[in-house]
Design a protein around this motif. Structure first.
Motif, PDB file in Angstrom:
ATOM      1  N   TYR A 149       1.262  -1.384  -0.201  1.00 15.92           N
ATOM      2  CA  TYR A 149      -0.188  -0.554  -0.054  1.00 15.92           C
ATOM      3  C   TYR A 149       0.584   1.315  -0.099  1.00 15.92           C
ATOM      4  N   LEU A 150       1.735   1.355   0.646  1.00 14.87           N
ATOM      5  CA  LEU A 150       2.881   2.632   1.219  1.00 14.87           C
ATOM      6  C   LEU A 150       3.069   2.400  -0.698  1.00 14.87           C
ATOM      7  N   LEU A 151       4.015   1.633  -1.029  1.00 14.01           N
ATOM      8  CA  LEU A 151       4.883   1.902  -2.216  1.00 14.01           C
ATOM      9  C   LEU A 151       4.032   2.007  -3.601  1.00 14.01           C
ATOM     10  N   ILE A 152       2.669   1.695  -3.383  1.00 12.11           N
ATOM     11  CA  ILE A 152       1.871   1.431  -4.876  1.00 12.11           C
ATOM     12  C   ILE A 152       1.547   3.429  -4.506  1.00 12.11           C
ATOM     13  N   GLY A 153       1.354   3.981  -3.408  1.00 13.26           N
ATOM     14  CA  GLY A 153       1.192   5.154  -3.473  1.00 13.26           C
ATOM     15  C   GLY A 153       2.385   5.434  -3.181  1.00 13.26           C
ATOM     16  N   PHE A 154       3.662   5.368  -3.572  1.00 14.60           N
ATOM     17  CA  PHE A 154       5.084   5.944  -2.885  1.00 14.60           C
ATOM     18  C   PHE A 154       4.996   7.658  -3.424  1.00 14.60           C
ATOM     19  N   TRP A 155       4.179   7.450  -4.858  1.00 11.62           N
ATOM     20  CA  TRP A 155       3.842   9.310  -5.083  1.00 11.62           C
ATOM     21  C   TRP A 155       2.708   9.874  -5.162  1.00 11.62           C
ATOM     22  N   TYR A 156       2.209  10.473  -3.443  1.00 12.37           N
ATOM     23  CA  TYR A 156       1.347  10.068  -2.872  1.00 12.37           C
ATOM     24  C   TYR A 156       0.691  11.591  -3.483  1.00 12.37           C
ATOM     25  N   THR A 157       1.207  12.094  -4.480  1.00  8.21           N
ATOM     26  CA  THR A 157       0.728  13.803  -4.673  1.00  8.21           C
ATOM     27  C   THR A 157      -0.062  13.704  -5.970  1.00  8.21           C
ATOM     28  N   ARG A 158       0.276  12.114  -6.511  1.00  4.63           N
ATOM     29  CA  ARG A 158      -0.763  11.761  -7.638  1.00  4.63           C
ATOM     30  C   ARG A 158      -2.151  11.106  -7.346  1.00  4.63           C
ATOM     31  N   PRO A 159      -3.405  11.539  -7.673  1.00  5.60           N
ATOM     32  CA  PRO A 159      -4.364  10.756  -7.296  1.00  5.60           C
ATOM     33  C   PRO A 159      -4.362   9.943  -8.221  1.00  5.60           C
ATOM     34  N   THR A 160      -4.123   9.395  -8.822  1.00  7.15           N
ATOM     35  CA  THR A 160      -4.010   7.874  -9.426  1.00  7.15           C
ATOM     36  C   THR A 160      -3.104   7.288  -8.960  1.00  7.15           C
TER      37      THR A 160
END
Length: 669
Positions: free
Chosen positions: A152-163
């Motif tokens: 979960y943390l790695l897939i959303g690593f670029w957390y500024t991107r809504p996708t």
């Protein structure tokens, strides 16, 4: 150093690196952080190799390291089960993770979250190692949930991107659905076995054959079947089987190194490993094996079809992973557990290779991932091309590359099976050979051959992979990636070539796994193949005379014709297919259905509860109704609180009269 200390070193080395870099990475700096994490995983890799050699010499271990608590006869402990299955898994996981760690130096060079990423992937490795080394269901569950959390943390690593945020939430929720079934399976194990220890559960399983429990009215369900299906539902989430596969393609929103790690050696392989470990349970339920077979066959065929219409290079490989996981699941369903683990091993090498090669292309093209904006890269990136070609040949199942041996073994085992759904499974895995070769070489030809379409690509794609190294202007020719990228490619290409013919004999047809895997006498497909085994070269000779080999060559030939010779045909074919093509492009509309039925349905139910339950009943009736009653009562009482003495005197006299009347009435009666 004792062997138990070495066992501990395997998961704790990357954990220690993850903790240190996670807490103090920015202070330590990039160089110190990266080498701490690489050192931690390198230690795990070396020690795993030593453990594998020790296990192959006949030394195994099964024991508790720490008892957390006991409740009656139920013990909650942390412990290790070191046997051939575990030793092989930790070696593959740690080696692939090490390659990804080294590759990350080049890929994430300019990312502001550099040290955070290293901490995450080291923690991810730790979680997977704890999962495969477990000797009890508690530790299995800990590792199971830990890989889900870190993914979960790695897939959303670029957390500024809504996708990216949408993708990691999707992965988290899809896995929660699977984990619900997994927890139900664990609950049934505790209820009927009274233990969480593998050995105790496996030894007591035969006694539960025929035991049922009521499910509705007079209907009964087999306890072992319910346990196995519950556990497999968990595997469907982690290993992305239909219909819980929807999270895996979207996981491409994470950086490419984590795509390789998730798809090759960690997380998605957890479900395959778990079912193989639970073979003593699954072998006692024909219904569960049929369920596994049908789900795996459906995933293998229908996900392969989706790979043909993808234009994002990483998504092509992602759908390839889904299809190959389907192959492994089919092998589990037909009791070819050794073939499933063997394909898991070979797939880990060539799939990590393909993902990292795709990342090398993305670096060279300044974060471009669209195959339609590539082409002609072979002369600019020779190392990436030749290693990608090795990975593609292995994935397509061309001899003597690794994927040929593992994939053909699965197809042969399916052909010998009599489990329910075996005919459908044989059709699915055979047809998928052609489709796999088609989409694999479509990707290779579109990226490395043909016209140089990248010169006409727009410049707006630089934001796709934010913080990435190598964007030095769109006008320059692409160039080969630095050594920290190409060396892992070469090191992964080597086992992608030789691991098939070198290890098929001991792993599949030998007694490599020993007592790690149990196969019932009636499921003797692998045993039959073992009797016919004559060595890797005889296997190749046999393979080139069978249908799958010619289907693979046909797929490569069709890809060459469509994407190099007659490049106008794919668009015309897509137009002719019409609705079928739209069905594939929209991923069978499964995501739309989920958004409308599940997400939309829950939103509608939530809105109903909010409008009726919360606003009308709670707020409207109880809260607002209470104050209205109080207000009305107060308005009445306020009328008699006038402040005039004569009104109070009149009220007192009236009260006395009423009291006397009541008292006299009682006396008369």
């Amino acid at each position: 150093m004792s062997m138990q200390a070495l066992y501990l070193l395997v998961p704790l080395a990357p954990l220690a690196a993850a903790i240190v870099v996670g807490l103090w990475g920015p202070k330590l700096g990039r160089v110190v952080s990266q080498w701490l994490c690489i050192l931690g995983v390198a230690v795990s890799t070396v020690v795993s190799g030593l453990i594998l050699r020790d296990v192959l010499s006949g030394n195994t271990f099964n024991g508790d390291l720490y008892v957390w608590m006991t409740s009656g006869e139920l013990k909650f402990a942390l412990g290790f089960l070191i046997d051939p299955l575990t030793a092989l898994m930790i070696t593959v996981v740690s080696f692939v993770s090490l390659m990804v760690h080294v590759y990350t130096i080049g890929y994430m060079a300019d990312d502001p979250g550099y040290t955070r990423f290293f901490a995450y992937i080291s923690a991810f490795t730790f979680a997977m190692l704890m999962l495969v080394m477990a000797n009890n269901f508690l530790q299995l569950f800990f590792g199971w949930e830990a890989v889900g959390l870190v993914s979960y943390l790695l897939i959303g690593f670029w957390y500024t991107r809504p996708t990216a945020i949408y993708a990691n939430l999707k992965a988290f929720l899809a896995n929660r659905v699977g984990d619900f079934g997994f927890v139900l399976g664990l609950g049934l194990i505790v209820a009927y076995f009274g233990s969480l220890d593998y050995a105790s559960v496996f030894s007591g399983a035969p006694a539960l054959t025929g035991t049922t429990f009521p499910i509705a009215g007079n209907a009964q369900a087999s306890v072992l079947t319910a346990i196995c299906i519950g556990l497999f539902v968990g595997a469907m989430g982690k290993s992305a089987q239909v219909p819980l596969h929807v999270w895996l393609p979207d996981s491409m929103e994470g950086p490419t190194p984590i795509s390789a790690l998730i798809h090759a050696a960690t997380m998605v392989t957890a479900g395959i490993f778990m079912v193989a470990r639970m073979s003593p349970l699954f072998e006692l339920s024909a219904t569960a094996l049929s369920f596994v077979t049908i789900i795996g066959a459906t995933t293998a065929l229908f996900m392969a079809l989706l790979g043909v219409v993808q234009n994002d290079i990483k998504r092509v490989i992602a759908y390839s992973t889904l299809s190959q996981l389907g192959y492994m699941t089919v092998a589990l369903g037909v009791s070819a557990y050794s073939a499933a683990i063997f394909h898991l091993m070979t797939h880990a090498f060539f799939k990590a290779l393909l993902f990292l090669a795709a990342g090398s292309v993305i670096i060279a093209l300044h974060h471009e991932q669209d195959l339609r904006k590539m082409g002609g890269l072979k002369k600019y990136m020779p190392i990436t091309y030749w290693t990608a070609l090795v990975g593609s040949l292995a994935l397509a199942g061309v001899p003597p590359f690794a994927g040929f041996f593992s994939k053909d073994t699965i197809i042969d085992a399916v052909g010998l099976s009599q489990v329910g759904g075996h005919a459908y499974a044989e059709f699915a895995v055979t047809v998928s050979v052609f489709i796999t070769a088609l989409y694999t070489f479509r990707m290779l030809f579109m990226a490395f051959h043909g016209a140089e379409r990248f010169r006409h690509a727009g410049a707006d794609h630089a934001a796709h992979d934010p913080g990435h190294a190598g964007a030095d202007g769109h006008g320059a020719d692409p160039r080969e990636s630095p050594w920290v990228v190409t060396v892992p490619l070469v090191l992964l290409a080597i086992p992608s070539i030789y691991s098939g013919w070198a290890y098929i004999d001991p792993v599949v047809f030998g007694n490599f796994f020993g007592g790690s895997i149990l196969i019932a006498p009636q499921h003797a497909g692998i045993a039959t193949l073992t009797e016919e085994w004559r060595g890797p070269w005889a296997f190749i000779v046999h393979g080139v005379t069978t249908l799958p080999f010619w289907l693979a060559l046909s797929g490569i030939a069709v890809a060459w014709y469509l994407y190099l010779k007659r490049t106008d045909l794919p668009a015309r074919i897509a137009a002719r297919l019409g609705a079928l093509y739209r069905l594939l492009v929209n991923n069978y509309y499964i995501d739309r259905f989920n958004d409308w039925f599940f997400a939309g349905g829950f939103r509608r139910v939530g809105t109903l509860f909010s409008d009726v339950g919360d606003r009308s009943i709670i707020d409207g009736f109880f809260v607002n109704g209470s104050w209205r009653v109080v207000a009305a009562t107060s308005a009445v009482l306020r009328q008699i609180q006038s402040g005039f003495i004569y009104q109070y005197a009149f009220a007192m006299v009236l009260g006395i009269v009423v009291f006397l009347f009541w008292w006299l009435t009682l006396r008369v009666i």
